[in-house]
Design a protein around this motif. Structure first.
Motif, PDB file in Angstrom:
ATOM      1  N   ALA A  94       0.792  -1.248   0.100  1.00  0.00           N
ATOM      2  CA  ALA A  94       0.077  -0.081  -0.105  1.00  0.00           C
ATOM      3  C   ALA A  94       0.909   1.146  -0.117  1.00  0.00           C
ATOM      4  O   ALA A  94       0.626   2.157  -0.815  1.00  0.00           O
ATOM      5  CB  ALA A  94      -0.993   0.087   1.185  1.00  0.00           C
ATOM      6  N   ALA A  95       1.986   1.207   0.659  1.00  0.00           N
ATOM      7  CA  ALA A  95       2.910   2.453   0.767  1.00  0.00           C
ATOM      8  C   ALA A  95       3.535   2.697  -0.698  1.00  0.00           C
ATOM      9  O   ALA A  95       3.452   3.567  -1.088  1.00  0.00           O
ATOM     10  CB  ALA A  95       3.953   2.107   1.784  1.00  0.00           C
ATOM     11  N   TRP A 149       3.493  -1.753  -9.404  1.00  0.00           N
ATOM     12  CA  TRP A 149       2.400  -0.584  -9.236  1.00  0.00           C
ATOM     13  C   TRP A 149       2.772   0.103 -10.523  1.00  0.00           C
ATOM     14  O   TRP A 149       1.724   1.031 -10.699  1.00  0.00           O
ATOM     15  CB  TRP A 149       2.598   0.081  -7.722  1.00  0.00           C
ATOM     16  CG  TRP A 149       2.058  -0.894  -6.822  1.00  0.00           C
ATOM     17  CD1 TRP A 149       2.466  -1.257  -5.743  1.00  0.00           C
ATOM     18  CD2 TRP A 149       0.600  -1.083  -6.753  1.00  0.00           C
ATOM     19  NE1 TRP A 149       1.470  -2.085  -5.060  1.00  0.00           N
ATOM     20  CE2 TRP A 149       0.244  -1.890  -5.445  1.00  0.00           C
ATOM     21  CE3 TRP A 149      -0.478  -0.307  -7.259  1.00  0.00           C
ATOM     22  CZ2 TRP A 149      -1.011  -2.080  -4.937  1.00  0.00           C
ATOM     23  CZ3 TRP A 149      -1.814  -0.824  -6.634  1.00  0.00           C
ATOM     24  CH2 TRP A 149      -1.781  -1.548  -5.654  1.00  0.00           C
ATOM     25  N   ALA A 169       1.635   6.648  -7.273  1.00  0.00           N
ATOM     26  CA  ALA A 169       0.736   7.497  -7.457  1.00  0.00           C
ATOM     27  C   ALA A 169       1.112   8.967  -7.221  1.00  0.00           C
ATOM     28  O   ALA A 169       0.778   9.836  -8.163  1.00  0.00           O
ATOM     29  CB  ALA A 169      -0.689   7.342  -6.841  1.00  0.00           C
ATOM     30  N   GLY A 170       1.749   9.256  -6.110  1.00  0.00           N
ATOM     31  CA  GLY A 170       2.047  10.643  -5.811  1.00  0.00           C
ATOM     32  C   GLY A 170       3.147  10.967  -6.743  1.00  0.00           C
ATOM     33  O   GLY A 170       3.213  12.085  -7.015  1.00  0.00           O
ATOM     34  N   SER A 171       4.132  10.262  -6.879  1.00  0.00           N
ATOM     35  CA  SER A 171       5.230  10.480  -7.878  1.00  0.00           C
ATOM     36  C   SER A 171       4.549  10.883  -9.292  1.00  0.00           C
ATOM     37  O   SER A 171       4.926  11.797 -10.123  1.00  0.00           O
ATOM     38  CB  SER A 171       5.979   9.146  -8.109  1.00  0.00           C
ATOM     39  OG  SER A 171       6.966   9.314  -9.072  1.00  0.00           O
ATOM     40  N   ILE A 178      -0.590   1.496 -12.613  1.00  0.00           N
ATOM     41  CA  ILE A 178      -0.832   3.083 -12.583  1.00  0.00           C
ATOM     42  C   ILE A 178      -0.417   3.768 -13.874  1.00  0.00           C
ATOM     43  O   ILE A 178       0.663   3.718 -14.162  1.00  0.00           O
ATOM     44  CB  ILE A 178       0.098   3.833 -11.553  1.00  0.00           C
ATOM     45  CG1 ILE A 178      -0.438   3.523 -10.128  1.00  0.00           C
ATOM     46  CG2 ILE A 178      -0.172   5.589 -11.465  1.00  0.00           C
ATOM     47  CD1 ILE A 178       0.216   3.701  -8.877  1.00  0.00           C
ATOM     48  N   ALA A 226       2.021   1.756  -3.367  1.00  0.00           N
ATOM     49  CA  ALA A 226       1.011   2.200  -4.384  1.00  0.00           C
ATOM     50  C   ALA A 226       0.828   3.787  -4.203  1.00  0.00           C
ATOM     51  O   ALA A 226       0.675   4.522  -5.380  1.00  0.00           O
ATOM     52  CB  ALA A 226      -0.069   1.419  -4.236  1.00  0.00           C
ATOM     53  N   ALA A 227       0.825   4.065  -3.172  1.00  0.00           N
ATOM     54  CA  ALA A 227       0.565   5.398  -2.630  1.00  0.00           C
ATOM     55  C   ALA A 227       1.805   6.507  -3.030  1.00  0.00           C
ATOM     56  O   ALA A 227       1.863   7.516  -3.669  1.00  0.00           O
ATOM     57  CB  ALA A 227       0.445   5.739  -1.154  1.00  0.00           C
ATOM     58  N   LEU A 228       3.016   5.856  -2.930  1.00  0.00           N
ATOM     59  CA  LEU A 228       4.086   6.603  -3.215  1.00  0.00           C
ATOM     60  C   LEU A 228       4.031   6.819  -5.013  1.00  0.00           C
ATOM     61  O   LEU A 228       4.578   7.897  -5.401  1.00  0.00           O
ATOM     62  CB  LEU A 228       5.502   6.077  -2.899  1.00  0.00           C
ATOM     63  CG  LEU A 228       5.928   6.235  -1.300  1.00  0.00           C
ATOM     64  CD1 LEU A 228       7.036   5.201  -1.021  1.00  0.00           C
ATOM     65  CD2 LEU A 228       5.954   7.462  -1.043  1.00  0.00           C
ATOM     66  N   THR A 249      10.347   6.429  -6.711  1.00  0.00           N
ATOM     67  CA  THR A 249       9.606   6.058  -5.686  1.00  0.00           C
ATOM     68  C   THR A 249      10.312   5.188  -4.903  1.00  0.00           C
ATOM     69  O   THR A 249      10.118   5.075  -3.558  1.00  0.00           O
ATOM     70  CB  THR A 249       8.494   5.514  -6.376  1.00  0.00           C
ATOM     71  OG1 THR A 249       7.448   6.405  -7.189  1.00  0.00           O
ATOM     72  CG2 THR A 249       7.424   4.776  -5.341  1.00  0.00           C
ATOM     73  N   TRP A 264      10.897   4.448  -0.768  1.00  0.00           N
ATOM     74  CA  TRP A 264      10.604   3.524  -0.100  1.00  0.00           C
ATOM     75  C   TRP A 264      11.704   2.752   0.744  1.00  0.00           C
ATOM     76  O   TRP A 264      11.377   2.309   1.779  1.00  0.00           O
ATOM     77  CB  TRP A 264       9.822   2.411  -1.439  1.00  0.00           C
ATOM     78  CG  TRP A 264       9.093   1.293  -0.603  1.00  0.00           C
ATOM     79  CD1 TRP A 264       7.825   1.117  -0.384  1.00  0.00           C
ATOM     80  CD2 TRP A 264       9.634   0.068  -0.267  1.00  0.00           C
ATOM     81  NE1 TRP A 264       7.510  -0.013   0.222  1.00  0.00           N
ATOM     82  CE2 TRP A 264       8.494  -0.764   0.145  1.00  0.00           C
ATOM     83  CE3 TRP A 264      10.794  -0.566  -0.536  1.00  0.00           C
ATOM     84  CZ2 TRP A 264       8.825  -2.030   0.415  1.00  0.00           C
ATOM     85  CZ3 TRP A 264      10.941  -1.975  -0.283  1.00  0.00           C
ATOM     86  CH2 TRP A 264       9.763  -2.774   0.049  1.00  0.00           C
TER      87      TRP A 264
END
Length: 142
Positions: free
Chosen positions: A16-17, A71, A23-25, A75, A19-21, A86, A90
């Motif tokens: 999940a971390a 991921w 998407a943010g990137s 994305i 995935a969030a990173l 990313t 991480w």
């Protein structure tokens, strides 16, 4: 919680971390200059290396690589640059130092760019994502 439940929960949180990173990137690279995003990624990774309580395992770097590929494929619009920046952040959460490397080469009349990650773990340097998009797997680390 049993040991296997704890292990699965940790792996789900790691995924999940990432995935969030990722998407943010993807969002940041669309709105800021590349150099600005890379500076932010480097600073975030450094802050995490100094403050994180997570511990690394023998397969942490490989897990980061696998999660980044997973991921970035899910994305839309993610590239080698997103994977490298990313994964740098991480890995920072696991107190692993890494540097994003940007390369350019000429192929015929066109210039091609590529980004990969130089990871410093266990007193060794490892290259991640260098083999993407037809780039050679062995380059000097100087």
């Amino acid at each position: 919680m049993t040991a296997s439940t704890t292990h699965l929960a940790r792996r789900a949180a790691e995924s999940a971390a990432m995935a969030a990173l990722m998407a943010g990137s993807r969002l940041l690279f669309g709105r800021l200059k590349v150099g600005e995003v890379l500076r932010l990624s480097s600073r975030a990774a450094t802050a995490l290396r100094w403050t994180s309580l997570l511990s690394r395992n023998a397969d942490t770097v490989e897990r980061g690589r696998a999660l980044a590929y997973r991921w970035s494929a899910l994305i839309p619009g993610c590239s080698c640059l997103h994977r490298a920046s990313t994964t740098q952040v991480w890995l920072g959460a696991f107190r692993i130092d890494a540097r994003v490397i940007l390369g350019v080469r000429r192929r015929g009349e066109q210039l091609e760019g590529h980004a990969w990650l130089e990871v410093y773990a266990n007193h060794d340097a490892t290259l991640l994502f260098i083999e993407d998009e037809g780039y050679p797997t062995e380059l000097p680390l100087s």
